[in-house]
Design an enzyme around this catalytic site. Structure first.
Site, PDB file in Angstrom:
ATOM      1  N   SER A  35       0.810  -1.209   0.000  1.00 55.08           N
ATOM      2  CA  SER A  35       0.000   0.000   0.000  1.00 55.08           C
ATOM      3  C   SER A  35       0.849   1.267   0.000  1.00 55.08           C
ATOM      4  O   SER A  35       0.380   2.331  -0.387  1.00 55.08           O
ATOM      5  CB  SER A  35      -0.934  -0.002   1.210  1.00 55.08           C
ATOM      6  OG  SER A  35      -1.870  -1.060   1.125  1.00 55.08           O
ATOM      7  N   GLU A  72      -5.528  -2.601  -4.312  1.00 58.27           N
ATOM      8  CA  GLU A  72      -5.673  -1.201  -4.741  1.00 58.27           C
ATOM      9  C   GLU A  72      -5.791  -0.254  -3.546  1.00 58.27           C
ATOM     10  O   GLU A  72      -6.500   0.749  -3.580  1.00 58.27           O
ATOM     11  CB  GLU A  72      -6.854  -1.041  -5.703  1.00 58.27           C
ATOM     12  CG  GLU A  72      -6.623  -1.763  -7.017  1.00 58.27           C
ATOM     13  CD  GLU A  72      -7.712  -1.528  -8.035  1.00 58.27           C
ATOM     14  OE1 GLU A  72      -8.175  -0.372  -8.155  1.00 58.27           O
ATOM     15  OE2 GLU A  72      -8.104  -2.495  -8.716  1.00 58.27           O
ATOM     16  N   GLN A  86     -38.312 -11.707  13.582  1.00 53.91           N
ATOM     17  CA  GLN A  86     -37.921 -10.296  13.528  1.00 53.91           C
ATOM     18  C   GLN A  86     -36.417 -10.113  13.431  1.00 53.91           C
ATOM     19  O   GLN A  86     -35.924  -9.249  12.703  1.00 53.91           O
ATOM     20  CB  GLN A  86     -38.442  -9.566  14.774  1.00 53.91           C
ATOM     21  CG  GLN A  86     -38.223  -8.055  14.713  1.00 53.91           C
ATOM     22  CD  GLN A  86     -38.699  -7.355  15.959  1.00 53.91           C
ATOM     23  OE1 GLN A  86     -38.129  -7.544  17.038  1.00 53.91           O
ATOM     24  NE2 GLN A  86     -39.762  -6.573  15.836  1.00 53.91           N
TER      25      GLN A  86
END
Length: 381
Positions: A124, A359, A274
């Site tokens: 990076s 990336e 739920q």
């Protein structure tokens, strides 16, 4: 167009792309070997005209393609994206000769491209690149010549690509300002590589440079201007990585809606619980939020907005983290069946992890966002 809605023709095109992915691209994708370049799939992308659109469309269209293909065939999406990533620097910064030689072949699907930025010690942190471009003694013709020595790692389409956009250090000690981008054909002497066996089934490998010769004719952009080439490419493709993630999230969400609506559980359907319904609602909420940010960033890129780096980083960060959450939740709601080899969610679970790293990892995106925020504060009157 608005940053927050798509035109009817764009919606129709997305539907067409999903159909093409399912009917034309999935068959060659399924015949491919995991971790290897699928040339038959790339050729089919070329025949459908999708690769050519990498060079004739803007960021929004790129995102539409990537999201739609990812929904129906992640292998096709990845093949398209890797062609674009490796060839975009040639399209944006190449000489007329470079463009004329390589771009038609990329568009046809007959040449495979690679983007060679990452290294074993510089992933990076692109400014820490160590691959050396050693200048040779001046020749009588005065043309600049270098020898590339070092290693690249985690390179998509390596070592099978026909050419690579390679970033190398031409000025030692200059950080990001001392990097040059080169277009390096795969048949250059001294260039070798090896495939890596990765969790996700993408073609990724290493490249080894043993005094590989390059000249001024191979430079993309300007000498010592390679960092601009790299960041310009990533600013375009980061939002579209987000689109890839959104496509996977939507596929996982749709599969979960169908499963929970039909699955019998505790005297009713799974959706009647739920806690399940709320989880599905959360999946939908996050997916739509990520989609809106992706297309807002892509629109900003197409309009030349000054805050593209921040928006691109936000879009990639939110969308990839969202997709990880949505796919993981989908697996949980499907139960053991989703872990079986060949299930859609088993496939997506392996695919969805990598985009949070490549990336620019999520941590790097947060750094970019913070840097841009503080810079804008300092520039304010």
């Amino acid at each position: 167009m608005s940053a927050f809605s798509l035109e009817p023709q764009q919606v129709a095109w997305c539907a067409e792309l999903r159909t093409l992915a399912a009917e034309r691209l999935r068959p060659p994708a399924e015949k491919g070997e995991p971790g290897r370049v699928n040339r038959a799939l790339v050729a089919e992308l070329g025949r459908l005209g999708l690769l050519e659109r990498l060079f004739t469309s803007g960021a929004v269209d790129l995102c539409l393609m990537r999201e739609s293909l990812a929904y129906a065939c992640t292998e096709a999406e990845t093949a398209l994206a890797l062609q674009g990533l490796g060839a975009h620097p040639v399209h944006a910064h190449g000489t007329p000769a470079q463009r004329a030689h390589w771009l038609p072949r990329v568009s046809e699907g007959t040449a495979i491209a690679a983007f060679a930025l990452s290294e074993p010690g510089a992933g990076s942190d692109a400014g820490a690149l160590a691959l050396r471009a050693d200048a040779e003694t001046a020749r009588p013709d005065g043309a600049a010549r270098w020898r590339l020595t070092g290693e690249k790692c985690w390179i998509s389409n390596a070592p099978e690509a026909d050419f690579c956009t390679v970033f190398a250090r031409t000025t030692p000690g200059a950080g990001a300002r001392g990097v040059t981008a080169f277009l390096v054909p795969a048949d250059r002497p001294g260039l070798t590589g090896a495939a890596l066996d990765m969790l996700s089934p993408h073609p990724i490998g290493t490249l080894d440079f043993d005094a590989v010769p390059v000249t001024a004719d191979d430079v993309l952009g300007e000498v010592d201007g390679g960092f601009r080439v790299a960041m310009g490419t990533l600013n375009l493709f980061r939002p579209s990585v987000g689109a890839f993630a959104v496509g996977m999230a939507q596929a996982a969400l749709d599969a979960t809606l169908a499963h929970t609506a039909g699955r019998d559980a505790f005297g009713g359907k799974l959706k009647d619980l739920q806690t399940v319904a709320h989880q599905v609602a959360e999946m939908a909420l996050r997916t739509e939020a990520a989609r809106l940010m992706v297309y807002a960033a892509a629109t900003a890129y197409d309009e030349g907005a000054p805050d593209v780096p921040k928006r691109a980083a936000m879009a990639k960060l939110l969308a990839t983290e969202t997709a990880q959450y949505v796919v993981d939740t989908a697996v949980q709601l499907h139960g053991a069946r989703a872990l079986r080899r060949g299930h859609l969610l088993e496939h997506l679970y392996r695919e969805v992890r990598a985009p949070r790293i490549y990336e620019g990892a999520s941590e790097v995106q947060r750094g970019i966002i913070a840097k841009e925020l503080y810079a804008s504060m300092e520039e304010a009157p």
